[in-house]
Design an enzyme around this catalytic site. Structure first.
Site, PDB file in Angstrom:
ATOM      1  CG  HIS A   1      53.068  15.057   4.337  1.00 31.57           C
ATOM      2  ND1 HIS A   1      52.260  14.234   5.091  1.00 31.57           N
ATOM      3  CD2 HIS A   1      52.363  15.308   3.205  1.00 31.57           C
ATOM      4  CE1 HIS A   1      51.126  14.001   4.439  1.00 31.57           C
ATOM      5  NE2 HIS A   1      51.166  14.656   3.301  1.00 31.57           N
TER       6      HIS A   1
ATOM      7  CG  ASP B   1      50.126  12.310   8.248  1.00 37.80           C
ATOM      8  OD1 ASP B   1      50.732  11.889   9.247  1.00 37.80           O
ATOM      9  OD2 ASP B   1      50.637  13.100   7.443  1.00 37.80           O
TER      10      ASP B   1
ATOM     11  CG  HIS C   1      52.131  13.036  12.880  1.00 36.82           C
ATOM     12  ND1 HIS C   1      52.759  12.034  12.167  1.00 36.82           N
ATOM     13  CD2 HIS C   1      52.636  12.986  14.140  1.00 36.82           C
ATOM     14  CE1 HIS C   1      53.601  11.402  12.956  1.00 36.82           C
ATOM     15  NE2 HIS C   1      53.553  11.958  14.158  1.00 36.82           N
TER      16      HIS C   1
ATOM     17  CG  ASP D   1      51.273  16.533   8.569  1.00 45.42           C
ATOM     18  OD1 ASP D   1      51.916  16.309   9.607  1.00 45.42           O
ATOM     19  OD2 ASP D   1      51.331  15.809   7.562  1.00 45.42           O
TER      20      ASP D   1
ATOM     21  CG  HIS E   1      57.841  16.811   8.425  1.00 46.25           C
ATOM     22  ND1 HIS E   1      58.229  15.483   8.514  1.00 46.25           N
ATOM     23  CD2 HIS E   1      57.945  17.301   9.682  1.00 46.25           C
ATOM     24  CE1 HIS E   1      58.542  15.197   9.763  1.00 46.25           C
ATOM     25  NE2 HIS E   1      58.380  16.280  10.483  1.00 46.25           N
TER      26      HIS E   1
ATOM     27  CG  ASP F   1      53.177  10.639   6.463  1.00 44.20           C
ATOM     28  OD1 ASP F   1      53.879   9.645   6.721  1.00 44.20           O
ATOM     29  OD2 ASP F   1      53.443  11.780   6.874  1.00 44.20           O
TER      30      ASP F   1
ATOM     31  CG  ASP G   1      53.198   9.177   9.774  1.00 42.86           C
ATOM     32  OD1 ASP G   1      52.057   9.312   9.283  1.00 42.86           O
ATOM     33  OD2 ASP G   1      53.865  10.150  10.190  1.00 42.86           O
TER      34      ASP G   1
ATOM     35  CD  GLU H   1      57.523  12.745   6.211  1.00 46.69           C
ATOM     36  OE1 GLU H   1      58.638  12.287   6.546  1.00 46.69           O
ATOM     37  OE2 GLU H   1      57.237  13.967   6.296  1.00 46.69           O
TER      38      GLU H   1
END
Length: 314
Positions: A103, A130, A132, A134, A147, A234, A236, A279
């Site tokens: 990312h 995402d 997360h 980030d 990332h 992303d 995830d 990712e």
């Protein structure tokens, strides 16, 4: 069945960004090849798009004397090159799709898009799908992995000098950045996100209100401003039960149907103008399961639907 090519739609340009030095685990550098292998280009052409694959990006070389293990210098080389290419793709009138890669590439991709939006007078919005936030910085990150920092960079946080050329340092208004599907934040990120006014739809909100209501609010905001929406997807963001090919998996992500609903709504909105896919780590995949899921989601974002008509009001 392949749809006839529609000259009224912008052509799609694909650019692979095989970077994984921003992550703590190797493998995302093979993501672009995996997406091509499972038929991304053919899928887009079947939807009637003119598609040009620009191949894979080559990073700018690090200055002479730089430690070859200096990860920040390597990320700078990637992001410098990508900001220039991203800007060029936008000036070409294309719909750019950036194939990652970890990312950290969004530092470069969104910087190029932001420069173009600034020049054309169109407000830029970012939808960050995402697990997360980030939103770490070099001083708050527990791991130091870049990332986990690109959203903070894009909003103008300090500590990122030189990662892209000054001409591409066009911070995005934090109130126009929307983190969606979040379920893992570090303490420093929580503090910064509150202070900057970034909109965060975590999985608790999604469970309570559903993806449609929360996404519709974002879409309406972009439409009211005649904005350009950059989507940064992303893997995830998705639940690892059907998309396991990620090194930072967090249980409880978006379901298959939730993810497709988001993409279908984004397509109907007409506001999306650029896309990151990041990712994907093929080493961790199961017979291409995750790569196929991502290609299907991109197809939904770009117009594949069950019935050949938009959703209707009930």
């Amino acid at each position: 069945m392949t749809m006839p090519e529609d000259a009224t739609r912008p052509p799609i340009q694909l650019l692979g960004v095989p970077v994984d030095v921003g992550a703590g685990q190797k493998g995302a550098s093979m993501g672009p090849a995996a997406l091509r292998m499972v038929g991304l280009l053919d899928t887009l052409e079947e939807l009637g798009f003119a598609v040009r694959d620009l191949g894979d990006l080559t990073p700018k070389p690090s200055p002479e004397g730089t430690d070859p293990k200096d990860r920040r210098a390597q990320i700078t080389g990637w992001c410098h090159a990508l900001a220039e290419r991203s800007y060029g793709m936008m000036r070409d009138g294309a719909f750019p799709i950036f194939l990652g890669g970890d990312h950290s590439l969004s530092i470069g991709s969104v910087s190029g898009v932001a420069r173009h939006c600034n020049e054309t007078g169109r407000p830029l919005f970012v939808l960050w799908l995402d697990a997360h936030g980030d939103f770490n910085t070099p001083t708050t990150s527990p791991s130091g992995n870049i990332h986990g920092m690109p959203a903070a960079f894009l909003c103008g946080e300090e500590g990122f000098d030189g990662i892209v050329p000054d001409a591409f340092r066009a911070p995005v208004d934090p109130t126009r950045v929307h983190l969606f599907g979040i379920r893992s934040l570090d303490h420093g990120e929580r503090v910064l996100l509150r202070a900057r006014g970034v909109d965060v739809a975590d999985m608790r909100l999604i469970d309570e209100y559903g993806v449609a209501a929360l996404l519709r609010r974002i879409i309406e905001k972009v439409q009211a401003a005649n904005g350009h929406l950059h989507v940064s997807l992303d893997i995830d963001f998705l639940d690892p039960s059907f998309a396991p090919a990620v090194g930072t998996a967090v249980p409880g992500g978006a379901t298959y149907r939730e993810a497709h609903l988001i993409m279908e709504m984004l397509h109907d909105s007409g506001v999306v103008g650029s896309l990151d896919i990041v990712e994907l780590n093929p080493i961790l995949d199961e017979r291409g399961k995750s790569a196929h899921a991502l290609v299907d989601l991109v197809a939904s974002l770009l117009g594949r639907r069950i019935l050949d008509c938009p959703a209707r009001s009930l």
